[in-house]
Motif scaffolding. Structure first.
Motif, PDB file in Angstrom:
ATOM      1  N   ALA A 154     -21.582  23.931   4.485  1.00 58.64           N
ATOM      2  CA  ALA A 154     -20.837  24.761   5.723  1.00 58.64           C
ATOM      3  C   ALA A 154     -22.011  24.892   6.895  1.00 58.64           C
ATOM      4  CB  ALA A 154     -20.643  26.276   5.116  1.00 58.64           C
ATOM      5  N   LEU A 155     -23.288  24.925   6.446  1.00 54.84           N
ATOM      6  CA  LEU A 155     -24.082  24.804   7.626  1.00 54.84           C
ATOM      7  C   LEU A 155     -24.196  23.941   8.265  1.00 54.84           C
ATOM      8  CD1 LEU A 155     -27.018  26.651   5.605  1.00 54.84           C
ATOM      9  CD2 LEU A 155     -25.821  27.746   7.652  1.00 54.84           C
ATOM     10  N   ASP A 156     -24.228  22.812   7.707  1.00 49.66           N
ATOM     11  CA  ASP A 156     -24.207  21.293   8.464  1.00 49.66           C
ATOM     12  C   ASP A 156     -22.908  20.868   9.308  1.00 49.66           C
ATOM     13  OD1 ASP A 156     -22.553  19.897   6.569  1.00 49.66           O
ATOM     14  OD2 ASP A 156     -24.512  19.176   5.462  1.00 49.66           O
ATOM     15  N   LYS A 157     -21.829  21.199   8.766  1.00 47.68           N
ATOM     16  CA  LYS A 157     -20.766  21.252   9.498  1.00 47.68           C
ATOM     17  C   LYS A 157     -20.732  21.972  10.735  1.00 47.68           C
ATOM     18  CE  LYS A 157     -17.981  19.624   5.646  1.00 47.68           C
ATOM     19  NZ  LYS A 157     -17.323  20.192   4.439  1.00 47.68           N
ATOM     20  N   GLN A 158     -21.130  23.252  10.818  1.00 49.77           N
ATOM     21  CA  GLN A 158     -21.438  23.947  11.993  1.00 49.77           C
ATOM     22  C   GLN A 158     -22.490  23.389  12.860  1.00 49.77           C
ATOM     23  OE1 GLN A 158     -19.795  26.948  12.605  1.00 49.77           O
ATOM     24  NE2 GLN A 158     -21.012  27.724  14.248  1.00 49.77           N
ATOM     25  N   ALA A 159     -23.515  22.686  12.126  1.00 49.15           N
ATOM     26  CA  ALA A 159     -24.380  22.299  13.235  1.00 49.15           C
ATOM     27  C   ALA A 159     -24.121  20.870  13.934  1.00 49.15           C
ATOM     28  CB  ALA A 159     -25.735  21.769  12.238  1.00 49.15           C
ATOM     29  N   CYS A 160     -23.097  20.355  13.398  1.00 48.33           N
ATOM     30  CA  CYS A 160     -22.453  19.167  14.028  1.00 48.33           C
ATOM     31  C   CYS A 160     -21.768  19.484  15.408  1.00 48.33           C
ATOM     32  CB  CYS A 160     -21.522  18.352  12.981  1.00 48.33           C
ATOM     33  SG  CYS A 160     -22.315  17.275  12.132  1.00 48.33           S
ATOM     34  N   LEU A 161     -21.502  20.773  15.543  1.00 48.12           N
ATOM     35  CA  LEU A 161     -20.887  21.227  16.774  1.00 48.12           C
ATOM     36  C   LEU A 161     -21.946  21.456  17.804  1.00 48.12           C
ATOM     37  CD1 LEU A 161     -18.385  23.573  15.138  1.00 48.12           C
ATOM     38  CD2 LEU A 161     -17.866  21.208  15.837  1.00 48.12           C
ATOM     39  N   LEU A 162     -23.355  21.579  17.428  1.00 50.27           N
ATOM     40  CA  LEU A 162     -24.306  21.880  18.327  1.00 50.27           C
ATOM     41  C   LEU A 162     -24.706  20.651  19.184  1.00 50.27           C
ATOM     42  CD1 LEU A 162     -26.525  24.096  15.977  1.00 50.27           C
ATOM     43  CD2 LEU A 162     -24.865  25.000  17.856  1.00 50.27           C
ATOM     44  N   VAL A 163     -25.326  20.718  20.349  1.00 51.32           N
ATOM     45  CA  VAL A 163     -25.734  19.812  21.159  1.00 51.32           C
ATOM     46  C   VAL A 163     -27.117  19.188  20.503  1.00 51.32           C
ATOM     47  CG1 VAL A 163     -24.292  19.995  23.075  1.00 51.32           C
ATOM     48  CG2 VAL A 163     -26.490  21.064  22.896  1.00 51.32           C
TER      49      VAL A 163
END
Length: 191
Positions: A154-163
């Motif tokens: 869940a954390l890394d999927k959220q992180a993929c949205l970050l620049v």
């Protein structure tokens, strides 16, 4: 039909068209907390392609299974392996804030764990890794299956949205995480 050799012989004898099917066997897996006086860093990376837009997630937990914090990192356009190493380096750098020198690293990438143990890293990560790990008296590595690593997913999927080079740190457990892994709970993996 149980997809046994005898069943297939009977079907072949009567010239019945068939296809084999794969039987899935459930395997019980468990999540274990760190030892007393140790912090566990559960980490994972995700990529939208390889290479592609990547992000990494780290969850910090103590021996009482309390989520101390969570970190999401946007790493731009990289390979999956780069992300797996980078997330640990950033996790260890941030972990110094709790001033505990015994660390347990949990990852679902066995090749990544072996590379860290052997010190086989790319030139751009090797120096950072040496400087970061010098603070710790003990580093333990644990391989876990993805099925017992869903907080980090869940954390890394959220992180993929970050620049690129954007960090989001959460004290405790972030609101977007639905559930966390618990010790003594059985999780299943299908082989």
């Amino acid at each position: 039909m149980f997809n046994t050799l005898e069943d297939l012989r009977i079907l072949n004898y009567f010239k019945v068209s068939h296809r084999s099917c794969k039987n899935s066997t459930p395997i019980e897996i468990y999540w274990s907390p760190p030892e007393v006086g140790e912090i566990i860093i559960c980490c994972d990376g995700a990529s939208l392609g390889n290479p592609g837009q990547v992000g990494a997630g780290v969850c910090f937990r103590d021996s009482n299974v309390v989520v101390l914090g969570s970190l999401c990192i946007g790493l731009g356009w990289r390979t999956k392996f780069y992300v797996e190493v980078c997330v640990i380096i950033y996790g260890l750098m941030l972990d110094k804030r709790w001033n505990i020198t015994k660390i347990c690293i949990r990852s679902d990438s066995m090749s990544f764990i072996k590379s860290l143990q052997k010190g086989e890293l790319s030139w751009e990560l090797a120096q950072r890794w040496r400087m970061t790990r010098a603070f710790y008296s003990s580093i333990r590595y644990i391989h876990s299956y993805r099925d017992a690593n869903f907080t980090d997913d869940a954390l890394d999927k959220q992180a993929c949205l970050l620049v690129e080079d954007i960090f989001e740190f959460y004290e405790g457990m972030p609101a977007f995480i639905q559930a966390i892994e618990w010790p003594d709970k059985v999780y299943y993996r299908f082989k």
